[in-house]
Scaffold this motif. Structure first.
Motif, PDB file in Angstrom:
ATOM      1  N   PHE A   9      29.583  29.506  34.964  1.00  0.00           N
ATOM      2  CA  PHE A   9      29.475  30.857  34.421  1.00  0.00           C
ATOM      3  C   PHE A   9      28.339  31.639  35.068  1.00  0.00           C
ATOM      4  N   SER A  10      27.162  31.013  35.230  1.00  0.00           N
ATOM      5  CA  SER A  10      25.986  31.719  35.759  1.00  0.00           C
ATOM      6  C   SER A  10      26.200  32.155  37.196  1.00  0.00           C
ATOM      7  N   ALA A  11      26.729  31.250  38.010  1.00  0.00           N
ATOM      8  CA  ALA A  11      26.947  31.588  39.413  1.00  0.00           C
ATOM      9  C   ALA A  11      27.995  32.689  39.556  1.00  0.00           C
ATOM     10  N   THR A  12      29.051  32.572  38.762  1.00  0.00           N
ATOM     11  CA  THR A  12      30.108  33.589  38.842  1.00  0.00           C
ATOM     12  C   THR A  12      29.587  34.952  38.385  1.00  0.00           C
ATOM     13  N   ARG A  13      28.750  34.969  37.338  1.00  0.00           N
ATOM     14  CA  ARG A  13      28.207  36.235  36.857  1.00  0.00           C
ATOM     15  C   ARG A  13      27.332  36.890  37.920  1.00  0.00           C
ATOM     16  N   LYS A  14      26.494  36.105  38.601  1.00  0.00           N
ATOM     17  CA  LYS A  14      25.646  36.662  39.649  1.00  0.00           C
ATOM     18  C   LYS A  14      26.477  37.207  40.799  1.00  0.00           C
ATOM     19  N   ALA A  15      27.564  36.488  41.124  1.00  0.00           N
ATOM     20  CA  ALA A  15      28.438  36.976  42.194  1.00  0.00           C
ATOM     21  C   ALA A  15      29.087  38.298  41.799  1.00  0.00           C
ATOM     22  N   PHE A  16      29.521  38.395  40.550  1.00  0.00           N
ATOM     23  CA  PHE A  16      30.124  39.647  40.073  1.00  0.00           C
ATOM     24  C   PHE A  16      29.097  40.782  40.048  1.00  0.00           C
ATOM     25  N   GLU A  17      27.847  40.486  39.657  1.00  0.00           N
ATOM     26  CA  GLU A  17      26.828  41.532  39.619  1.00  0.00           C
ATOM     27  C   GLU A  17      26.566  42.090  41.016  1.00  0.00           C
ATOM     28  N   ALA A  18      26.554  41.181  41.999  1.00  0.00           N
ATOM     29  CA  ALA A  18      26.345  41.644  43.379  1.00  0.00           C
ATOM     30  C   ALA A  18      27.495  42.533  43.834  1.00  0.00           C
ATOM     31  N   GLU A  19      28.724  42.134  43.491  1.00  0.00           N
ATOM     32  CA  GLU A  19      29.881  42.943  43.882  1.00  0.00           C
ATOM     33  C   GLU A  19      29.899  44.288  43.144  1.00  0.00           C
ATOM     34  N   GLN A  33      37.688  43.569  43.353  1.00  0.00           N
ATOM     35  CA  GLN A  33      38.999  43.018  43.026  1.00  0.00           C
ATOM     36  C   GLN A  33      39.309  41.800  43.906  1.00  0.00           C
ATOM     37  N   GLU A  34      38.923  41.875  45.201  1.00  0.00           N
ATOM     38  CA  GLU A  34      39.160  40.731  46.091  1.00  0.00           C
ATOM     39  C   GLU A  34      38.333  39.531  45.668  1.00  0.00           C
ATOM     40  N   ARG A  35      37.068  39.737  45.303  1.00  0.00           N
ATOM     41  CA  ARG A  35      36.226  38.626  44.860  1.00  0.00           C
ATOM     42  C   ARG A  35      36.787  38.012  43.576  1.00  0.00           C
ATOM     43  N   PHE A  36      37.329  38.853  42.668  1.00  0.00           N
ATOM     44  CA  PHE A  36      37.905  38.348  41.423  1.00  0.00           C
ATOM     45  C   PHE A  36      39.070  37.405  41.714  1.00  0.00           C
ATOM     46  N   MET A  37      39.881  37.722  42.709  1.00  0.00           N
ATOM     47  CA  MET A  37      41.032  36.881  43.024  1.00  0.00           C
ATOM     48  C   MET A  37      40.613  35.590  43.725  1.00  0.00           C
ATOM     49  N   LYS A  38      39.516  35.618  44.490  1.00  0.00           N
ATOM     50  CA  LYS A  38      39.115  34.436  45.254  1.00  0.00           C
ATOM     51  C   LYS A  38      38.387  33.411  44.398  1.00  0.00           C
ATOM     52  N   LEU A  39      37.649  33.866  43.401  1.00  0.00           N
ATOM     53  CA  LEU A  39      36.855  32.939  42.606  1.00  0.00           C
ATOM     54  C   LEU A  39      37.752  31.987  41.827  1.00  0.00           C
ATOM     55  N   SER A  40      37.262  30.754  41.669  1.00  0.00           N
ATOM     56  CA  SER A  40      38.008  29.747  40.913  1.00  0.00           C
ATOM     57  C   SER A  40      37.789  29.950  39.419  1.00  0.00           C
ATOM     58  N   GLY A  41      38.700  29.431  38.650  1.00  0.00           N
ATOM     59  CA  GLY A  41      38.612  29.556  37.200  1.00  0.00           C
ATOM     60  C   GLY A  41      39.830  30.268  36.628  1.00  0.00           C
ATOM     61  N   LEU A  50      33.156  38.759  34.009  1.00  0.00           N
ATOM     62  CA  LEU A  50      33.022  40.114  34.550  1.00  0.00           C
ATOM     63  C   LEU A  50      32.588  41.097  33.454  1.00  0.00           C
ATOM     64  N   ASP A  51      33.077  40.897  32.227  1.00  0.00           N
ATOM     65  CA  ASP A  51      32.636  41.750  31.114  1.00  0.00           C
ATOM     66  C   ASP A  51      31.126  41.669  30.930  1.00  0.00           C
ATOM     67  N   GLN A  52      30.598  40.439  30.936  1.00  0.00           N
ATOM     68  CA  GLN A  52      29.164  40.264  30.751  1.00  0.00           C
ATOM     69  C   GLN A  52      28.377  40.804  31.940  1.00  0.00           C
ATOM     70  N   ALA A  53      28.953  40.675  33.141  1.00  0.00           N
ATOM     71  CA  ALA A  53      28.264  41.176  34.334  1.00  0.00           C
ATOM     72  C   ALA A  53      28.123  42.693  34.275  1.00  0.00           C
ATOM     73  N   PHE A  54      29.179  43.393  33.846  1.00  0.00           N
ATOM     74  CA  PHE A  54      29.096  44.851  33.715  1.00  0.00           C
ATOM     75  C   PHE A  54      27.996  45.252  32.735  1.00  0.00           C
ATOM     76  N   LYS A  83      41.755  49.027  33.768  1.00  0.00           N
ATOM     77  CA  LYS A  83      43.101  49.503  34.067  1.00  0.00           C
ATOM     78  C   LYS A  83      43.861  48.500  34.926  1.00  0.00           C
ATOM     79  N   GLU A  84      43.162  47.810  35.842  1.00  0.00           N
ATOM     80  CA  GLU A  84      43.794  46.816  36.711  1.00  0.00           C
ATOM     81  C   GLU A  84      43.885  45.444  36.055  1.00  0.00           C
ATOM     82  N   GLY A  85      43.339  45.300  34.844  1.00  0.00           N
ATOM     83  CA  GLY A  85      43.427  44.022  34.137  1.00  0.00           C
ATOM     84  C   GLY A  85      42.359  43.037  34.509  1.00  0.00           C
ATOM     85  N   LEU A  86      41.282  43.485  35.171  1.00  0.00           N
ATOM     86  CA  LEU A  86      40.207  42.577  35.557  1.00  0.00           C
ATOM     87  C   LEU A  86      39.245  42.307  34.407  1.00  0.00           C
ATOM     88  N   CYS A  87      39.174  43.220  33.435  1.00  0.00           N
ATOM     89  CA  CYS A  87      38.313  43.019  32.266  1.00  0.00           C
ATOM     90  C   CYS A  87      39.021  43.584  31.047  1.00  0.00           C
TER      91      CYS A  87
END
Length: 652
Positions: A9-19, A33-41, A50-54, A83-87
């Motif tokens: 969770f922590s690593a993914t959140r930091k990656a989302f914050e950077a994006e 959107q591309e990073r969201f599709m590449k990440l595992s989970g 991603l909600d918490q990162a925002f 709108k795109e369903g990412l969060c």
């Protein structure tokens, strides 16, 4: 088997914050959107991260006080991701709530502009279903922070936004049970000893210009503006705050008395139209056009100026009209005992007329303003009816379009005519109409057919009723057929078709249908032959006629009946004295009052008295009874003039 990879969770959140920071810089969510599709989970894990990162990125901007534009850019990015369903769809509203809870009111007002502009977006999915409750709570929290007197415009913007966001029938925004805002208390000086106002009329400088208009000098007497008027004036606001107090007898007397005094004060202190128009133009030309105070200023020193303010007068007068409409309205959740009496309803009607008169007299554009207020209150009746019905939705489903049927070839007119001539059968276009039309080809013969005579004769229909009306039959009233509503309805229809008595005017007042039918039966019984008479032979009839002639010759002549000529002469002689004679003809007080109300002319009233008595007595309405009634009433001279000594002696 290989163990499943654990979601970091922590690593993914930091990656989302950077994006997110990178997406802010380029104003595009493509890389995110591309990073969201590449990440595992799983999808759920990545969405929650991603909600918490925002929210974390927005929190950092708020702490750094990056500014309103930066806050809105991050929130806009979250809107696109939802709108795109990412969060989740509620994340933009949670982020807005974070901003409103952390910044000043000035910044809140700028951020709320973004919320207002996106109202069409918030109504769509996935925002509305998942986030409408968060949005409603955010607006309510913001309203609690605002002052209704200092931030009036901002409060109004929030209310208008909620009205645009939610449908009209949304129960959370409707006051279904008609509760009043009892917290809206108007405070004023209740201690007369501390009042700075004098009890007597204060001298006024006639040349002093008022803020909104001038007091007119056309009235010689003014209502004094003292503490007594001040107390009565502001005490009415408590009834406007809670109209149900008007249904209490003691409080109603206080309200009616104070209202009469206030309206009288408005009537005596007129405003000058010229001065008011001048001040209105100055206000519109300057910066004071948008000044608005949510609460009244109740200082004693201001009352004189407030009475000279046309806007202030209109506020109070419109409050009266709104209160009157509620007291007369049929509100679903109003208690059954909250009903105005006839006396209160009459007072409300008179007060309403006075208020509209004052509105028309209040410059500027008094007539136009009064019509606008009246139209608005008439439209309010429709909303009251809508709320009484439970606030049904105004949305209507679009009717399902049916596939049009293929049109068959239309036959030529000549073919239909030729077929009708050959078969001697007219085709009316439908099977049932064709069948009915061809039952009898000759229309006139069909209409005059005896089988189409469905109405019974008067003799057949009223035979049983006439027999029961005979006193010798000894039938009690409750068992007579005239007491049957079904019989009464059919009897009226038959009389309208076949009896002239139905259209003959009468002065008798019938309170019930059975009493009217009894009167008609007495007339029909004289005209229609009784069943026993129909069985008599011609010989019996001849013998009866001879016997009757002999009896008439042997018996002395009875008292003369009262004629129409007698009635006309007697009515002219009686004039206003007909009331003295009425009790001697067995007329009650209510009947005399009814005759007085039918006409204003004494001769007409006297004629109606005599005609009514003649109809009521029938054959017993003789000259002797009239002469006796005149003597009892002390009007012997009128009797001698109308009937003369000859008729009197013959009748005796």
């Amino acid at each position: 088997m290989m163990a499943a990879a654990v979601f970091d969770f922590s690593a993914t959140r930091k990656a989302f914050e950077a994006e997110i920071h990178e997406a802010e810089r380029v104003s595009s969510m493509t890389l995110l959107q591309e990073r969201f599709m590449k990440l595992s989970g799983s999808e759920t894990e990545k969405k929650s991260t991603l909600d918490q990162a925002f929210r974390d990125v927005l929190k950092d901007h708020i702490v750094k006080e990056s500014g309103c534009d930066v806050y809105l850019s991050v929130i806009s990015l979250a809107v696109d991701c939802a709108k795109e369903g990412l969060c989740l769809g509620m994340i933009p509203f949670l982020m807005l709530d974070d901003v409103f809870s952390s910044v000043t009111l000035d910044v809140c007002e700028r951020v709320f502009k973004f919320v207002e502009d996106g109202v069409s977006i918030w109504k769509k999915e996935p925002y509305y279903t998942g986030g409408k409750n968060y949005l409603l709570r955010m607006c309510n929290d913001l309203l609690r922070r605002l002052s209704r007197s200092q931030n009036t415009v901002f409060c109004g913007r929030i209310q208008l936004f909620l009205a645009r966001l939610f449908p009209l029938e949304e129960k959370s925004g409707l006051n279904l049970q008609s509760h009043f805002n009892l917290e809206n208390v108007t405070s004023y000086n209740l201690k007369g000893d501390d009042s700075t106002m004098r009890s007597e009329d204060r001298d006024r400088d006639e040349s002093m210009e008022m803020e909104e208009g001038e007091m007119s000098d056309s009235h010689s007497s003014f209502t004094p503006i003292d503490y007594n008027l001040y107390r009565k004036f502001w005490s009415i606001q408590d009834f406007f705050r809670n109209p149900n107090q008007c249904y209490k007898k003691d409080l109603w007397k206080s309200f009616a008395s104070n209202s009469d005094e206030v309206l009288k004060c408005f009537e005596s202190h007129k405003l000058d139209d010229v001065q008011a128009s001048k001040k209105k133009k100055e206000m519109l030309a300057g910066d004071g056009g948008n000044v608005y105070f949510a609460k009244y200023l109740t200082s004693e020193k201001l009352l004189d100026l407030q009475l000279a303010d046309s806007n202030f007068r209109r506020y109070v007068l419109v409050q009266f009209l709104i209160l009157f409409q509620y007291l007369n309205a049929q509100v679903k959740f109003k208690a059954p005992n909250l009903v105005v009496t006839d006396e209160q309803a009459l007072w409300i009607k008179n007060a309403t007329d006075i208020v509209y008169k004052l509105l028309r007299e209040t410059p500027p554009d008094g007539d136009q303003f009064a019509k606008m207020v009246q139209h608005t209150l008439e439209r309010e009746e429709n909303w009251i009816t809508w709320k009484n019905k439970g606030c049904p939705t105004y949305d209507r489903e679009r009717p399902k379009t049916e596939t049009p049927l293929k049109k068959s070839r239309k036959r030529a007119m000549g073919e239909d005519i030729k077929e009708a001539e050959d078969s001697k059968r007219v085709n009316m276009g439908s099977a049932e109409l064709t069948k009915l039309w061809n039952l009898c080809p000759d229309n006139m013969e069909a209409c005059s057919n005896a089988e189409r005579e469905f109405l019974p004769s008067l003799e057949e229909f009223f035979e049983e009723a006439i027999e029961q009306s005979d006193p010798e039959a000894m039938v009690e009233d409750e068992y007579k057929v005239v007491q049957n509503p079904n019989f009464g309805f059919r009897a009226l229809r038959l009389l309208a078709c076949r009896s002239p008595h139905f259209f003959q005017p009468t002065n008798n007042q019938f309170k019930t249908l059975p009493s009217y039918l009894e009167n008609i039966l007495s007339k029909l019984a004289k005209e229609l032959p009784s069943p026993s008479e129909e069985l008599k032979t011609d010989t019996d009839m001849a013998e009866n006629e001879e016997l009757l002639d002999e009896k008439k010759a042997d018996s002395p002549q009875g008292p003369p009946p009262l004629t129409q000529e007698h009635i006309d002469i007697l009515a002219e002689k009686l004039g206003a004295d007909w009331k003295k004679m009425a009790p001697h003809l067995d007329f009650k007080g209510a009947e005399i009052t009814a005759i007085e109300g039918d006409s204003n002319e004494m001769n007409t009233q006297a004629t109606q008295l005599l005609v009514t008595w003649q109809d009521r007595e029938g054959p017993q309405a003789t000259v002797d009874i009239i002469i006796a009634a005149l003597e009892d009433a002390g009007m012997q001279e009128i009797s001698d003039v109308v009937f003369g000594e000859g008729e009197e002696s013959s009748s005796s």
